[in-house]
Write a protein that holds these residues in place. Structure first.
Motif, PDB file in Angstrom:
ATOM      1  N   HIS A 228       0.790  -1.043   0.173  1.00 19.11           N
ATOM      2  CA  HIS A 228       0.069  -0.002   0.098  1.00 19.11           C
ATOM      3  C   HIS A 228       0.750   1.188   0.139  1.00 19.11           C
ATOM      4  O   HIS A 228       1.850   1.320   0.253  1.00 19.11           O
ATOM      5  CB  HIS A 228      -0.936  -0.025   1.136  1.00 19.11           C
ATOM      6  N   SER A 229       0.222   2.292  -0.159  1.00 13.83           N
ATOM      7  CA  SER A 229       1.004   3.660  -0.138  1.00 13.83           C
ATOM      8  C   SER A 229       0.058   4.456   0.774  1.00 13.83           C
ATOM      9  O   SER A 229      -1.118   4.420   1.005  1.00 13.83           O
ATOM     10  CB  SER A 229       0.845   4.289  -1.573  1.00 13.83           C
ATOM     11  N   SER A 230       0.539   5.524   1.548  1.00 11.94           N
ATOM     12  CA  SER A 230      -0.255   6.324   2.400  1.00 11.94           C
ATOM     13  C   SER A 230      -0.785   7.400   1.549  1.00 11.94           C
ATOM     14  O   SER A 230      -1.415   8.289   2.164  1.00 11.94           O
ATOM     15  CB  SER A 230       0.744   7.004   3.428  1.00 11.94           C
ATOM     16  N   LYS A 231      -0.749   7.515   0.275  1.00 12.03           N
ATOM     17  CA  LYS A 231      -1.629   8.650  -0.546  1.00 12.03           C
ATOM     18  C   LYS A 231      -3.073   8.636  -0.410  1.00 12.03           C
ATOM     19  O   LYS A 231      -3.752   9.826  -0.531  1.00 12.03           O
ATOM     20  CB  LYS A 231      -1.087   8.268  -1.903  1.00 12.03           C
ATOM     21  N   ARG A 232      -3.619   7.438  -0.031  1.00 12.09           N
ATOM     22  CA  ARG A 232      -5.047   7.697   0.162  1.00 12.09           C
ATOM     23  C   ARG A 232      -5.763   7.809   1.765  1.00 12.09           C
ATOM     24  O   ARG A 232      -6.602   7.639   1.822  1.00 12.09           O
ATOM     25  CB  ARG A 232      -5.541   6.122  -0.330  1.00 12.09           C
ATOM     26  N   PHE A 233      -4.654   7.708   2.335  1.00 13.30           N
ATOM     27  CA  PHE A 233      -5.043   7.889   4.002  1.00 13.30           C
ATOM     28  C   PHE A 233      -5.269   9.299   4.284  1.00 13.30           C
ATOM     29  O   PHE A 233      -4.786  10.110   3.585  1.00 13.30           O
ATOM     30  CB  PHE A 233      -3.862   7.410   4.966  1.00 13.30           C
ATOM     31  N   PRO A 234      -6.255   9.401   5.184  1.00 16.91           N
ATOM     32  CA  PRO A 234      -6.526  10.705   5.789  1.00 16.91           C
ATOM     33  C   PRO A 234      -5.297  11.530   6.307  1.00 16.91           C
ATOM     34  O   PRO A 234      -4.324  10.795   6.836  1.00 16.91           O
ATOM     35  CB  PRO A 234      -7.416  10.723   6.905  1.00 16.91           C
ATOM     36  N   GLY A 235      -4.979  12.568   5.985  1.00 16.68           N
ATOM     37  CA  GLY A 235      -3.927  13.053   6.328  1.00 16.68           C
ATOM     38  C   GLY A 235      -2.692  13.481   5.253  1.00 16.68           C
ATOM     39  O   GLY A 235      -1.730  14.088   5.525  1.00 16.68           O
ATOM     40  N   PHE A 236      -3.098  13.002   4.125  1.00 19.14           N
ATOM     41  CA  PHE A 236      -2.110  12.847   3.014  1.00 19.14           C
ATOM     42  C   PHE A 236      -2.452  14.232   2.431  1.00 19.14           C
ATOM     43  O   PHE A 236      -3.466  14.380   1.889  1.00 19.14           O
ATOM     44  CB  PHE A 236      -1.979  11.703   2.182  1.00 19.14           C
ATOM     45  N   ASP A 237      -1.274  15.327   2.062  1.00 23.84           N
ATOM     46  CA  ASP A 237      -1.539  16.369   1.301  1.00 23.84           C
ATOM     47  C   ASP A 237      -1.129  16.135   0.014  1.00 23.84           C
ATOM     48  O   ASP A 237       0.186  15.992  -0.277  1.00 23.84           O
ATOM     49  CB  ASP A 237      -0.957  17.557   2.125  1.00 23.84           C
ATOM     50  N   ASP A 238      -2.103  16.406  -0.941  1.00 21.96           N
ATOM     51  CA  ASP A 238      -1.726  16.186  -2.229  1.00 21.96           C
ATOM     52  C   ASP A 238      -0.682  17.241  -2.975  1.00 21.96           C
ATOM     53  O   ASP A 238       0.268  17.058  -3.637  1.00 21.96           O
ATOM     54  CB  ASP A 238      -2.953  16.426  -3.309  1.00 21.96           C
ATOM     55  N   GLU A 239      -0.810  18.529  -2.354  1.00 23.34           N
ATOM     56  CA  GLU A 239      -0.108  19.670  -2.877  1.00 23.34           C
ATOM     57  C   GLU A 239       1.542  19.549  -2.415  1.00 23.34           C
ATOM     58  O   GLU A 239       2.441  19.671  -3.337  1.00 23.34           O
ATOM     59  CB  GLU A 239      -0.703  20.883  -2.197  1.00 23.34           C
TER      60      GLU A 239
ATOM     61  N   GLY B  46       2.676  16.705  -0.957  1.00 22.91           N
ATOM     62  CA  GLY B  46       3.042  15.076  -1.138  1.00 22.91           C
ATOM     63  C   GLY B  46       3.461  14.700   0.164  1.00 22.91           C
ATOM     64  O   GLY B  46       4.159  13.589  -0.021  1.00 22.91           O
ATOM     65  N   GLU B  47       2.939  15.093   1.181  1.00 22.19           N
ATOM     66  CA  GLU B  47       3.407  14.743   2.633  1.00 22.19           C
ATOM     67  C   GLU B  47       2.333  14.122   3.321  1.00 22.19           C
ATOM     68  O   GLU B  47       1.205  14.628   3.159  1.00 22.19           O
ATOM     69  CB  GLU B  47       4.160  15.856   3.402  1.00 22.19           C
ATOM     70  N   TYR B  48       2.618  13.287   4.235  1.00 26.28           N
ATOM     71  CA  TYR B  48       1.809  12.451   4.895  1.00 26.28           C
ATOM     72  C   TYR B  48       1.708  13.041   6.439  1.00 26.28           C
ATOM     73  O   TYR B  48       2.708  12.980   6.971  1.00 26.28           O
ATOM     74  CB  TYR B  48       1.792  10.932   4.845  1.00 26.28           C
ATOM     75  N   ASP B  49       0.635  13.520   7.016  1.00 24.95           N
ATOM     76  CA  ASP B  49       0.489  13.925   8.479  1.00 24.95           C
ATOM     77  C   ASP B  49       0.026  12.888   9.128  1.00 24.95           C
ATOM     78  O   ASP B  49      -1.346  12.662   9.197  1.00 24.95           O
ATOM     79  CB  ASP B  49      -0.151  15.188   8.491  1.00 24.95           C
ATOM     80  N   ALA B  50       0.830  11.972  10.130  1.00 23.71           N
ATOM     81  CA  ALA B  50       0.260  10.926  10.646  1.00 23.71           C
ATOM     82  C   ALA B  50      -0.662  11.385  11.855  1.00 23.71           C
ATOM     83  O   ALA B  50      -1.565  10.783  12.530  1.00 23.71           O
ATOM     84  CB  ALA B  50       1.581  10.276  11.459  1.00 23.71           C
ATOM     85  N   GLY B  51      -0.492  12.725  12.295  1.00 28.07           N
ATOM     86  CA  GLY B  51      -1.501  13.170  13.443  1.00 28.07           C
ATOM     87  C   GLY B  51      -2.794  13.312  12.995  1.00 28.07           C
ATOM     88  O   GLY B  51      -3.798  13.175  13.772  1.00 28.07           O
ATOM     89  N   THR B  52      -3.101  13.885  11.805  1.00 30.03           N
ATOM     90  CA  THR B  52      -4.252  13.851  11.235  1.00 30.03           C
ATOM     91  C   THR B  52      -5.065  12.501  11.069  1.00 30.03           C
ATOM     92  O   THR B  52      -6.310  12.372  11.661  1.00 30.03           O
ATOM     93  CB  THR B  52      -4.732  14.356   9.813  1.00 30.03           C
ATOM     94  N   HIS B  53      -4.344  11.557  10.738  1.00 34.34           N
ATOM     95  CA  HIS B  53      -4.682   9.964  10.829  1.00 34.34           C
ATOM     96  C   HIS B  53      -5.092   9.569  12.141  1.00 34.34           C
ATOM     97  O   HIS B  53      -6.184   8.879  12.075  1.00 34.34           O
ATOM     98  CB  HIS B  53      -3.739   9.181   9.664  1.00 34.34           C
TER      99      HIS B  53
END
Length: 194
Positions: free
Chosen positions: A76-87, A89-96
């Motif tokens: 899998h990739s974290s791109k579809r998880f809540p907290g991933f910012d498309d602009e 390209g970073e994943y925020d684990a706190g939001t998830h």
């Protein structure tokens, strides 16, 4: 909502794996990948979404996160998880993490409680019955995760009483005699209006 899911913990219980593949001990939203250690690896599976929509933040990805955190090896990739910012390209684990522990539900409960108490009572009646307030949700989810970790086996199915017949919402089929009587009744009602 993702958690060290019952299904992944149940698979690890049914087909015992090495202790190294127990998954995440505490759900924190951080990225987690099961790495193969030695000859035997973790239980490998592939997510089949079927007809479910695969939009970013969809519930199916919460299930994926829970299964991976439970110790399954799912690519899998974290791109579809809540907290991933498309602009960025970073994943925020706190939001998830906030989604995992129901902070969005807690916020909605709080706003509904302040705005419309009747709707709150109607929509969250089971929460009220259990004595769960909006600020208690994180501890409820934490206890649920701990309970799944302690005993991942599914709950025993309830035994149904003898003579139990499930409720049917299908319209009963009418006999030929009933259909003819219904047509005659409709004809009489139509002719009475003439």
């Amino acid at each position: 909502v993702s958690s060290p899911s019952t299904s992944s913990s149940g698979i690890n219980a049914e087909w015992p794996l090495r202790p190294g593949y127990q998954g995440v001990e505490k759900a924190d939203g951080e990225e987690f990948f099961v790495e193969r250690e030695g000859e035997r690896g973790a239980f490998y599976c592939v997510l089949d979404t079927g007809l479910a929509r695969t939009s970013s933040g969809a519930r199916i990805f919460g299930v994926l996160k829970g299964a991976v955190d439970g110790g399954l090896d799912i690519p899998h990739s974290s791109k579809r998880f809540p907290g991933f910012d498309d602009e960025s390209g970073e994943y925020d684990a706190g939001t998830h993490r906030s989604r995992i522990f129901g902070e969005h539900i807690s916020g909605y409960m709080q706003s509904l409680l302040e705005e419309d108490e009747e709707s709150y009572k109607r929509q969250f009646s089971q929460y009220i019955k259990e004595g769960i307030m909006p600020d208690m949700l994180e501890s409820v989810y934490s206890k649920a995760h701990a309970a799944i970790r302690a005993d991942p086996s599914p709950a025993a199915k309830k035994v149904k009483k003898d003579g139990y017949k499930p409720k049917s919402f299908k319209k009963q089929r009418m006999s030929l005699q009933q259909r003819k009587a219904r047509v005659a009744q409709k004809k009489a009602a139509f002719l009475a209006l003439q």
